[in-house]
Design an enzyme around this catalytic site. Structure first.
Site, PDB file in Angstrom:
ATOM      1  N   THR A 101      43.538  67.819  74.971  1.00 22.98           N
ATOM      2  CA  THR A 101      44.984  67.640  74.940  1.00 22.98           C
ATOM      3  C   THR A 101      45.359  66.320  74.289  1.00 22.98           C
ATOM      4  O   THR A 101      46.427  66.198  73.681  1.00 22.98           O
ATOM      5  CB  THR A 101      45.531  67.708  76.376  1.00 22.98           C
ATOM      6  OG1 THR A 101      45.291  69.030  76.856  1.00 22.98           O
ATOM      7  CG2 THR A 101      47.010  67.415  76.449  1.00 22.98           C
ATOM      8  N   SER A 128      38.558  71.547  75.813  1.00 23.98           N
ATOM      9  CA  SER A 128      37.335  71.338  76.594  1.00 23.98           C
ATOM     10  C   SER A 128      37.086  72.419  77.633  1.00 23.98           C
ATOM     11  O   SER A 128      36.018  72.454  78.240  1.00 23.98           O
ATOM     12  CB  SER A 128      37.312  69.949  77.233  1.00 23.98           C
ATOM     13  OG  SER A 128      38.004  69.921  78.449  1.00 23.98           O
ATOM     14  N   ASP A 139      39.781  68.941  81.128  1.00 24.11           N
ATOM     15  CA  ASP A 139      39.279  70.032  81.980  1.00 24.11           C
ATOM     16  C   ASP A 139      37.814  69.905  82.370  1.00 24.11           C
ATOM     17  O   ASP A 139      37.443  70.186  83.509  1.00 24.11           O
ATOM     18  CB  ASP A 139      39.496  71.384  81.286  1.00 24.11           C
ATOM     19  CG  ASP A 139      40.954  71.814  81.319  1.00 24.11           C
ATOM     20  OD1 ASP A 139      41.733  71.253  82.117  1.00 24.11           O
ATOM     21  OD2 ASP A 139      41.323  72.713  80.542  1.00 24.11           O
TER      22      ASP A 139
HETATM   23  N1  ASP Z   1      42.587  72.277  78.184  1.00 24.58           N
HETATM   24  C1  ASP Z   1      42.625  70.874  77.809  1.00 24.58           C
HETATM   25  C2  ASP Z   1      41.209  70.417  77.559  1.00 24.58           C
HETATM   26  O1  ASP Z   1      40.489  70.213  78.492  1.00 24.58           O
HETATM   27  C3  ASP Z   1      43.244  70.082  78.889  1.00 24.58           C
HETATM   28  C4  ASP Z   1      43.312  68.611  78.633  1.00 24.58           C
HETATM   29  O2  ASP Z   1      42.682  68.056  77.745  1.00 24.58           O
HETATM   30  O3  ASP Z   1      44.028  67.946  79.406  1.00 24.58           O
HETATM   31  O4  ASP Z   1      40.812  70.269  76.431  1.00 24.58           O
END
Ligand code: ASP
Length: 354
Positions: free
Chosen positions: A12, A58, A92
């Protein structure tokens, strides 16, 4: 002055959205790590180098990305002109990568993971501040000859084996599972910042950041994670299959028996099970029976807890080793590494990396 190398893996922190009013509607892993650095005015003039190792959300983290990361870390940490490394990562699975890297890191330089809860284009983007803090922590840790792996999020520094995502959407999303942060970065408000807007304007994205704070590191503890002796080479082999099951009401072992039925037929046979127990690692009777069958078939079982804080302390007479402080996801990493020969089990069954 030595450089800090920033390895980008996505997440993110590198995410973008086209409608900032819908905070959840964004795509992770869109911006390059060079763009992330460019967007942080506080990093201008700091000797940095950017390397894009991967570009993933991630939630899709994999051994092959870890292998790329291990190779990049090996190259960068060997360099005399490099003080340490920051890794930009998704939130994540940050705790899994942190646990893995801490187990394998055999050098003396700091490695700092950071992430963000809001994408780079959000008015509340936390990535720029976290990235700036992470670079600062690498510099300070290197100056104090502290190696090891830590995570920096929301003004706090967490040890790699303690850190975990504890909130699914709050800005302050990480904690130490009951352990305290290693360092709390004192935040002093600085000038309102137009730098991120400048940084992202070139790629046509909307970005407004209220302000970025200047960090001051206050108290540095002696209990910093120390580097081990295992090395990145373990990532070059194919990992054994280790799965996670959870104990819960009605857990009668069906899932474990289903896994055992296919255990030997798959390309990567089942070698280990981490069970996330209730409370202090306790298991439903039905599940216990199935796990005994797994053990008889040569599958290694380790226990963790599905409870957020406290972990499972190992006790004399435990049927299966407990992984004292790790989350179930981290314990899966630990058991995978243990099956590859990383670390030993101490007298009471705890994973020992010394
Ligand atoms: N889904 C994202 C990831 O883990 C969530 C984040 O980075 O906050 O890449």
């Amino acid at each position: 002055m030595q450089k800090v190398v920033i390895l980008g893996t996505g997440g993110t922190i590198a995410g973008t959205a086209h409608d900032p009013s819908r905070a959840w509607a964004y795509q992770a892993a869109q911006l390059s790590v060079a763009q992330l650095i460019e967007a942080v005015p506080a990093l201008q003039g700091v000797p940095l180098e950017a390397v894009q190792v991967a570009q993933v959300d991630s939630k899709d983290m994999s051994w092959s990305v870890w292998r790329q990361l291990g190779r990049a870390l090996h190259v960068q940490l060997e360099r005399d002109d490099v003080a340490g490394v920051v890794i930009t990562h998704g939130s994540d699975t940050l705790e899994e990568t942190a646990c893995l890297l801490q187990a394998l890191h055999d050098g003396v330089k700091p490695v700092v993971l950071t992430a963000a809860m809001y994408p780079a284009t959000s008015p509340h983007a936390d990535g720029p501040g976290n990235l700036r803090d992470a670079v600062h922590v690498v510099q300070e840790a290197a100056r104090r000859c502290l190696g090891g792996v830590v995570a920096v999020m929301h003004g706090r520094v967490w040890s790699a084996h303690d850190v975990r995502k504890a909130h699914s959407h709050a800005l302050d999303a990480f904690d130490g599972g009951g352990a305290s942060p290693l360092v709390t970065l004192a935040r002093v408000d600085a000038e309102p910042d137009g730098g991120l807007v400048r940084g992202l304007a070139g790629i046509g994205l909307r970005a407004e950041v209220d302000q970025l704070d200047e960090p001051t590191v206050e108290i540095w503890p002696s209990a910093w994670p120390t580097c081990g002796r295992f090395g990145w080479g373990y990532l070059e082999v194919n990992p054994p299959r280790v799965e996670i099951v959870c104990s819960h009401a009605d857990a009668d072992g069906w899932l474990v028996r289903a896994m055992l039925a296919h255990a030997q037929t798959s390309e990567r046979p089942l070698r280990g099970i981490v069970v996330a127990g209730t409370g202090h690692g306790t298991l439903h009777e039905g599940l216990t029976q199935a796990l005994r069958e797994a053990t008889q078939q040569g599958v290694t079982v380790w226990r963790s807890s599905r409870v957020a804080r406290g972990g499972v302390l190992e006790r004399e007479g435990d049927e299966w080793p407990a992984v004292p402080h790790l989350t179930a996801a981290q314990a899966r990493v630990a058991l995978t590494l243990w099956l590859l020969g990383v670390g030993t089990l101490d007298r009471l069954g705890a994973w020992d990396l010394s």
